[in-house]
Design a protein around this motif. Structure first.
Motif, mmCIF file in Angstrom:
data_model
loop_
_atom_site.group_PDB
_atom_site.id
_atom_site.type_symbol
_atom_site.label_atom_id
_atom_site.label_comp_id
_atom_site.label_asym_id
_atom_site.label_seq_id
_atom_site.Cartn_x
_atom_site.Cartn_y
_atom_site.Cartn_z
ATOM 1 N N ALA A 167 2.045 -15.528 -4.242
ATOM 2 C CA ALA A 167 1.523 -14.208 -4.875
ATOM 3 C C ALA A 167 0.390 -14.495 -5.430
ATOM 4 O O ALA A 167 -0.750 -13.706 -5.084
ATOM 5 C CB ALA A 167 2.539 -13.175 -5.560
ATOM 6 N N GLN A 182 5.167 -3.230 6.408
ATOM 7 C CA GLN A 182 4.208 -4.676 6.484
ATOM 8 C C GLN A 182 4.792 -5.413 6.447
ATOM 9 O O GLN A 182 4.703 -7.146 7.209
ATOM 10 C CB GLN A 182 4.569 -4.948 4.556
ATOM 11 C CG GLN A 182 4.696 -4.197 3.772
ATOM 12 C CD GLN A 182 3.098 -3.677 2.927
ATOM 13 O OE1 GLN A 182 2.157 -4.195 3.619
ATOM 14 N NE2 GLN A 182 2.953 -3.800 1.617
ATOM 15 N N GLN A 214 -0.879 -11.225 -2.984
ATOM 16 C CA GLN A 214 -0.500 -10.271 -2.226
ATOM 17 C C GLN A 214 1.412 -10.027 -3.324
ATOM 18 O O GLN A 214 1.598 -10.575 -3.771
ATOM 19 C CB GLN A 214 0.410 -10.689 -1.050
ATOM 20 C CG GLN A 214 2.018 -10.780 -0.529
ATOM 21 C CD GLN A 214 1.145 -9.058 0.696
ATOM 22 O OE1 GLN A 214 0.622 -8.905 0.998
ATOM 23 N NE2 GLN A 214 1.830 -8.003 0.195
ATOM 24 N N ALA A 215 1.095 -8.498 -3.545
ATOM 25 C CA ALA A 215 1.752 -7.510 -4.516
ATOM 26 C C ALA A 215 3.470 -7.697 -4.120
ATOM 27 O O ALA A 215 3.352 -7.443 -2.823
ATOM 28 C CB ALA A 215 1.930 -6.459 -5.445
ATOM 29 N N ILE A 216 4.284 -8.774 -4.110
ATOM 30 C CA ILE A 216 5.588 -8.756 -4.312
ATOM 31 C C ILE A 216 6.689 -8.401 -4.737
ATOM 32 O O ILE A 216 6.690 -8.431 -6.390
ATOM 33 C CB ILE A 216 6.088 -10.686 -3.659
ATOM 34 C CG1 ILE A 216 5.374 -11.357 -2.786
ATOM 35 C CG2 ILE A 216 7.751 -10.947 -3.417
ATOM 36 C CD1 ILE A 216 6.013 -12.638 -2.769
ATOM 37 N N GLU A 217 7.413 -7.586 -4.456
ATOM 38 C CA GLU A 217 8.995 -7.255 -4.820
ATOM 39 C C GLU A 217 10.294 -7.872 -4.636
ATOM 40 O O GLU A 217 10.016 -7.357 -3.222
ATOM 41 C CB GLU A 217 9.124 -5.211 -4.832
ATOM 42 C CG GLU A 217 8.258 -4.752 -5.955
ATOM 43 C CD GLU A 217 8.714 -3.145 -5.938
ATOM 44 O OE1 GLU A 217 7.742 -2.584 -6.438
ATOM 45 O OE2 GLU A 217 9.484 -2.769 -4.638
ATOM 46 N N GLN A 237 3.947 0.395 -9.086
ATOM 47 C CA GLN A 237 3.944 -0.470 -9.360
ATOM 48 C C GLN A 237 1.760 -0.881 -8.312
ATOM 49 O O GLN A 237 1.637 0.202 -7.616
ATOM 50 C CB GLN A 237 3.575 -1.493 -7.808
ATOM 51 C CG GLN A 237 3.349 -3.129 -8.058
ATOM 52 C CD GLN A 237 4.254 -3.889 -8.808
ATOM 53 O OE1 GLN A 237 5.839 -3.396 -8.559
ATOM 54 N NE2 GLN A 237 3.903 -4.967 -8.850
ATOM 55 N N VAL A 243 8.363 -6.180 0.198
ATOM 56 C CA VAL A 243 9.151 -5.927 -0.194
ATOM 57 C C VAL A 243 9.789 -6.749 0.180
ATOM 58 O O VAL A 243 9.965 -6.864 1.396
ATOM 59 C CB VAL A 243 9.794 -4.586 -0.098
ATOM 60 C CG1 VAL A 243 11.020 -4.613 -1.220
ATOM 61 C CG2 VAL A 243 8.879 -3.499 -1.314
ATOM 62 N N ASP A 260 6.407 -16.417 -6.999
ATOM 63 C CA ASP A 260 5.099 -16.320 -7.367
ATOM 64 C C ASP A 260 3.929 -17.151 -7.407
ATOM 65 O O ASP A 260 2.496 -16.673 -7.008
ATOM 66 C CB ASP A 260 5.678 -17.067 -8.966
ATOM 67 C CG ASP A 260 6.548 -15.593 -9.824
ATOM 68 O OD1 ASP A 260 6.107 -14.683 -8.976
ATOM 69 O OD2 ASP A 260 7.448 -16.234 -10.984
ATOM 70 N N GLU A 281 0.303 -2.092 -1.862
ATOM 71 C CA GLU A 281 1.969 -1.843 -1.690
ATOM 72 C C GLU A 281 2.034 -3.424 -1.223
ATOM 73 O O GLU A 281 1.755 -3.999 -0.815
ATOM 74 C CB GLU A 281 1.702 -1.375 -0.152
ATOM 75 C CG GLU A 281 3.542 -0.072 0.140
ATOM 76 C CD GLU A 281 3.640 0.728 0.991
ATOM 77 O OE1 GLU A 281 4.651 0.630 1.474
ATOM 78 O OE2 GLU A 281 2.131 1.369 1.290
ATOM 79 N N PRO A 282 3.270 -3.216 -2.032
ATOM 80 C CA PRO A 282 3.740 -4.719 -2.289
ATOM 81 C C PRO A 282 4.722 -4.828 -1.120
ATOM 82 O O PRO A 282 5.440 -3.758 -0.783
ATOM 83 C CB PRO A 282 4.810 -4.405 -2.987
ATOM 84 C CG PRO A 282 4.752 -2.959 -3.910
ATOM 85 C CD PRO A 282 3.473 -2.207 -3.824
#
Lengths: 517, 352
Positions: free
Chosen positions: B59, B280, B64-67, B34, B41, B56, B38-39
């Motif tokens: 995000a 995080q 904010q990137a989310i896994e 990704q 998690v 979603d 930094e996502p």
């Protein structure tokens, strides 16, 4: 595999007395009888269905034979828990059939309860008989008609020929199929849970999820491994010292006429309808009702399912062939290694997954701790390699059973002849054994492909981020009890599973029998 | 006769090509990482289709990137344990207070002392040490046939063991955590002996073997196999959406004053906590606060017809129509602490 087994056994060291005492003392005595009943009745039913169907399609000719021959494999592609959901939906008190019966015959009209040990046994047998059918069909196709001819020359009827020649000569295949059915039954959780029938697997999950005692769960799982190993060893012992080799060309099919021919068509047609066509129709109807769930992500789910299955087929076939080669040469040690490699099939997937996952995560941690902090951390336990390793641990026996049985058909004379021509070692293996094993290898590939396609708990736990498959999708739906919505990914699994079935049927008429006019 | 057949016949080529194509298609994906920041998690056992739309939304609003890593509760917790302080997980999101209690008990979650969260989530719906917070409330209540049952015959969960319900009661399997929590709370309120006597009286009243899911219980009541049952309210809501004239309704038991500890409808939660291993922390806390906020709560609970944990937020209209009730105020973590006792009690009582 050794690592996974070791983890399972390590459970014994960490047992907490309270949970373990409860499970071994109270729960186990209650679930063990049910487990044993299923472990005997399901293979017996599946054996009768599978062997009868295989004998009919492999040796005889009757209307619709070619179509039925293919259709009878199809239930293999339907996950057992989906079949259970469909049958319970139809046959329970609130289902359409009993509702209709009450409307016609009054409130007292009822069927025997489907949510019972009997209902679970019949459903599992219908879901699992294709293992026996597929293997037995291969055996009869390479030997059956000959057997009948021999029988006839000795004055036996066709029926006697089946019992006294055909069946005994196909024994390793049938036993291999029955063994797969039994191990699959022992490891099943989804289907028995749908029936609320308590087996050892249910107790394993109960210990883990409800009592929060993983060591107790692992100690119970080791019982399953033991049972599977004992049965497999016993079967192997009885088949020693016998010859199962095939000789010569294929004979002709027996043409059935009149009532016999139609009887065969109707019987097999009914089986195919009950076990495959009707459930698939129901799944299609449910899927259509939730068609809005279908979006572009499904192409990725499907391609992940396909890729994992295809890679697993490659890996497991290589492994199974290597094991087969090893057993040919290495004697006792080779046999032991092969047994160990094959014992994973009776362990429920989720248990096998943690048994593999925990040491690998430890390894990752140790590696990451030992390397400089600015190195990207590795996640050994959730990588493609781990998913494939997990499949290899669980499904090795699925790949091995057909191939080992196939090897028995190769006559020593053939090997000796090849040796006399100067072929040795791996060249002998590649030029003589491998081509002769082709049908067995194709059968093994089919079984592995479909089994991996259906597999859930190990995929769920070890898949790398983003690797959602159709089976994972089924889990997402069923986690909140939306069984009918699960039909959307469920039908995807069935359709993808059908691809290799269709291909296998087209590319190799396994009998190779000449159709006599 | 020795002439070996060509190993790969033309008929095999399509399959080989397919296999090769699959492998080729997935290999590039292996090395990919990704990119954008930094996502965060999230390990989640809450239904993917329930939680993903909200994440979603978050995000895209916050960049904010989310896994989102989904899985079954037990294996997910084991995964976090095995990964230890190197676990990539920042936030654990799971259904059932029992699982949250277990995660906290295993030391996987970080205690928080956060005024915003404490103001948004009432005390009985969160961990006393702030290691997890309930985000939606699931009420487990009585469902009855509107054709064969008068509501004045109904009063408490325990009263379903009265002789008048002989052969008229449907239950879901005791293997489901919802029933384990219910019985655990009965133990907390009344003690083991009374709880066991109640469960035994239920078992004696069963119309049929316990079902594998709540929907089946509701369908059995509608079809006339039994007259009363115990279900989570959102299953009723789902069935209500599918069938207009469902001859089944919900009853809120244990409402009378004077029941003491046993007063109130049994509730469970889905909830979340920040992991000890979180690298995080700030991002995880921001998301957790947002999930507890009025903005997110309506969607978090409403998408599954549950009740918002944040009392400032109304449930969706379909849920409101079922009426108000007094919930049990025993802290939901009690269900986790007593879960193993409840499991053994139900086994003793013959509740399968």
């Amino acid at each position: 595999m050794c690592m996974a087994l070791a983890s399972v056994l390590l459970g014994w060291l960490n047992l907490d007395a309270e949970s373990a005492g409860y499970v071994w003392g109270t729960a186990l005595p209650r679930v063990l009888p049910t487990t044993l009943i299923l472990a005997v009745v399901v293979p017996a039913l599946a054996g009768v269905l599978g062997v009868a169907a295989a004998w009919l399609v492999a040796v005889h000719e009757f209307p619709g034979r070619r179509l039925l021959e293919a259709l009878l494999i199809v239930p293999l592609a339907i996950p057992a828990y989906l079949l259970a959901t469909v049958y319970i939906g139809w046959l329970d008190y609130a289902g359409p059939i009993q509702t209709l019966l009450r409307a016609w015959f009054g409130q007292g009209a009822a069927l025997p309860p489907i949510r019972s040990t009997g209902g679970a046994a019949i459903t599992l047998a219908l879901a699992l008989y294709p293992y026996v059918y597929l293997l037995a069909r291969g055996a009869f196709a390479t030997q059956g008609q000959r057997a009948l001819e021999v029988g006839q020359s000795l004055g036996m009827s066709r029926w006697q020929g089946f019992w006294r020649v055909g069946l005994p000569l196909a024994r390793p295949w049938i036993a291999g199929g029955l063994l797969l059915v039994m191990m699959e039954t022992l490891a099943d959780f989804g289907a028995v849970a749908a029936f609320n029938v308590d087996t050892l697997t249910v107790s394993i999950y109960q210990a883990w999820f409800a009592l929060f005692s993983l060591p107790t769960a692992l100690s119970l799982a080791s019982v399953l491994v033991l049972v599977a190993a004992v049965v497999a060893a016993a079967e192997r012992r009885t088949r020693r010292q016998r010859g199962y080799t095939a000789a010569g060309q294929q004979a002709r099919r027996v043409h059935l006429h009149g009532a016999g021919a139609w009887g065969a068509t109707v019987a097999l047609g009914t089986l195919a309808t009950v076990a495959a066509l009707a459930p698939i129709t129901q799944l299609l109807v449910w899927a259509a009702q939730h068609a809005s769930d279908f979006d572009t992500r499904y192409w990725a789910f499907a391609s992940h399912s396909l890729s994992l299955s295809a890679m697993a087929v490659g890996l497991l076939l290589a492994g199974a062939l290597a094991l087969a080669g090893l057993q040919n040469r290495a004697g006792r040690a080779g046999h032991l290694l092969a047994r160990i490699a094959q014992s994973g099939y009776a362990v429920p997937g989720a248990v096998l997954a943690v048994a593999l996952f925990t040491p690998l995560a430890g390894l990752s941690n140790a590696f990451n701790a030992a390397t400089p902090a600015d190195w990207a951390p590795i996640l050994l336990h959730t990588s493609l390699a781990t998913v494939l390793l997990a499949y290899a641990t669980r499904f090795m026996t699925v790949a091995s059973q057909p191939i080992e049985a196939g090897q028995l058909r190769i006559t020593p004379a053939l090997r000796d002849a090849a040796r006399s021509l100067g072929l040795q070692g791996s060249r002998l293996w590649a030029t003589v054994h491998l081509p002769l094993l082709r049908p067995a290898i194709l059968g093994a590939a089919l079984l592995v492909f479909i089994d991996v396609m259906k597999e859930l708990p190990m995929t769920l736990m070890t898949r790398p981020y983003g690797w959602d498959t159709l089976a994972v999708r089924v889990f997402e739906m069923t986690a909140e009890g939306e069984w009918e919505r699960a039909a959307v990914p469920g039908i995807g699994i069935v359709l993808l599973g059908l691809l290799p079935v269709a291909w296998l049927m087209r590319s190799s008429d396994p009998s190779g029998a000449t159709d006599a006019a | 006769m020795l002439r070996a057949k060509l190993w790969v016949t033309p008929a095999h080529r399509p399959l080989l090509a397919l296999m090769a194509a699959c492998v080729a298609a997935v290999l590039p994906a292996c090395g990919q990482q990704q990119s954008a920041g930094e996502p965060l998690v999230i390990y989640s056992s809450r239904n993917e289709q329930l939680i993903k739309p909200l994440l979603d939304q978050y995000a895209s609003e916050t960049d904010q990137a989310i896994e989102l890593v989904t899985g079954k509760e037990g294996p997910l917790l084991q995964r976090m344990r095995a990964e230890g302080d190197q676990s990539p997980a920042d936030l654990l999101l799971t259904v059932d207070a029992g699982n949250l209690w277990k995660a906290a008990d295993d030391g996987l979650l970080r205690p928080l002392d956060d005024a915003t969260l404490e103001q948004r989530i009432p005390p009985h719906l969160r961990d006393p040490q702030g290691r997890w917070f309930g985000l939606s409330v699931r009420a487990r209540t009585i469902a009855y046939s509107t054709e064969r049952v008068q509501t004045d015959a109904l009063s408490t969960y325990a009263a379903l063991g009265e002789p008048q319900w002989d052969g008229r009661l449907c239950l879901r399997t005791s293997k489901k955590v919802y029933n384990q929590s219910l019985v655990a709370m009965m133990i907390a309120a009344k003690g083991e002996d009374i709880a066991q006597a109640t469960v035994e009286s239920w078992v004696a009243n069963l119309a049929t073997e316990p079902f594998a899911n709540d929907t089946a219980v509701l369908k059995a009541i509608a079809a006339g196999q039994c007259d009363v049952g115990i279900v989570n309210s959102y299953y009723f809501g789902r069935l209500q959406r599918e069938a207009d004239e469902l001859p089944v309704a919900l009853f809120w038991p244990n409402q009378a004053e004077g029941l003491g500890e046993a007063r109130g409808v049994h509730v469970n939660v889905s909830g979340a906590g920040i992991t000890k291993a979180a690298d995080q922390f700030d991002a995880a806390l921001a998301l957790l606060r947002w999930l507890a906020s009025a903005e997110a709560q309506a969607g978090f609970a409403g998408d599954n017809l549950e009740y918002p944990a944040n009392p400032a937020v109304e449930p969706v209209p379909q849920v409101q129509a079922w009426g108000d009730f007094v919930p049990s105020l025993i802290n939901v973590s009690t269900a986790g602490r007593l879960q193993a006792d409840a499991v053994k009690l139900m086994e003793r009582a013959g509740y399968r």
